[in-house]
Design a protein around this motif. Sequence first.
Motif, PDB file in Angstrom:
ATOM      1  N   ASP A 114       0.872  -1.163   0.000  1.00  0.00           N
ATOM      2  CA  ASP A 114       0.000   0.000   0.000  1.00  0.00           C
ATOM      3  C   ASP A 114       0.916   1.222   0.000  1.00  0.00           C
ATOM      4  O   ASP A 114       1.835   1.320   0.822  1.00  0.00           O
ATOM      5  CB  ASP A 114      -0.894  -0.027   1.236  1.00  0.00           C
ATOM      6  N   VAL A 116       0.504   4.260   0.933  1.00  0.00           N
ATOM      7  CA  VAL A 116       0.412   5.125   2.111  1.00  0.00           C
ATOM      8  C   VAL A 116       1.007   4.449   3.337  1.00  0.00           C
ATOM      9  O   VAL A 116       1.881   4.998   4.001  1.00  0.00           O
ATOM     10  CB  VAL A 116      -1.055   5.551   2.366  1.00  0.00           C
ATOM     11  N   THR A 117       0.550   3.225   3.623  1.00  0.00           N
ATOM     12  CA  THR A 117       0.987   2.541   4.850  1.00  0.00           C
ATOM     13  C   THR A 117       2.291   1.783   4.662  1.00  0.00           C
ATOM     14  O   THR A 117       2.953   1.439   5.633  1.00  0.00           O
ATOM     15  CB  THR A 117      -0.079   1.547   5.325  1.00  0.00           C
ATOM     16  N   GLN A 118       2.643   1.493   3.416  1.00  0.00           N
ATOM     17  CA  GLN A 118       3.795   0.667   3.049  1.00  0.00           C
ATOM     18  C   GLN A 118       3.724  -0.719   3.696  1.00  0.00           C
ATOM     19  O   GLN A 118       4.733  -1.342   3.982  1.00  0.00           O
ATOM     20  CB  GLN A 118       5.112   1.388   3.354  1.00  0.00           C
ATOM     21  N   ARG A 119       2.507  -1.202   3.865  1.00  0.00           N
ATOM     22  CA  ARG A 119       2.245  -2.558   4.354  1.00  0.00           C
ATOM     23  C   ARG A 119       1.844  -3.423   3.159  1.00  0.00           C
ATOM     24  O   ARG A 119       1.309  -2.913   2.167  1.00  0.00           O
ATOM     25  CB  ARG A 119       1.120  -2.540   5.389  1.00  0.00           C
TER      26      ARG A 119
END
Length: 136
Positions: A114, A116-119
């Motif tokens: 993702d 935004v979250t970098q997950r």
Amino acid sequence: MDSTLPKMFSHAVAIDPSDIDHMGHVNNSVYLKWVQDAVIDYWQSVAPPDAVARHLWVALKHEISYRKPTFLQDNVVAEVIAEKMEGARAYFTTIVRRGQDVLSEVKSCWCCLDAVTQRPARLARDVASRFLPPTP
């Protein structure tokens, strides 16, 4: 073209004089940059703009088989095939060619994130289908 076959993407490779090592050919480490550039170009060319904006890709593993040396004057193409997706992971094969000569073959595993979250993030089925053949 058979729609059950993996979709292949061609990415032109630019060879820079700084890519050449002390032996007069492209340094092995440069192939990793080529693969990264080719896979990201594939993603940006095939995925819808909103999916590109919402997702990033990070390489988890590369396995490179070097077949022949590459030289500054060579006309080189990286051919990328998305082999499969499992959750947030995607598996690609990239063949680097000079004409019909295979210069290297690279198997790589990537993780979709993702933006935004970098997950880790799974791609929507309709986005993933742009890369992979339909499952029987």
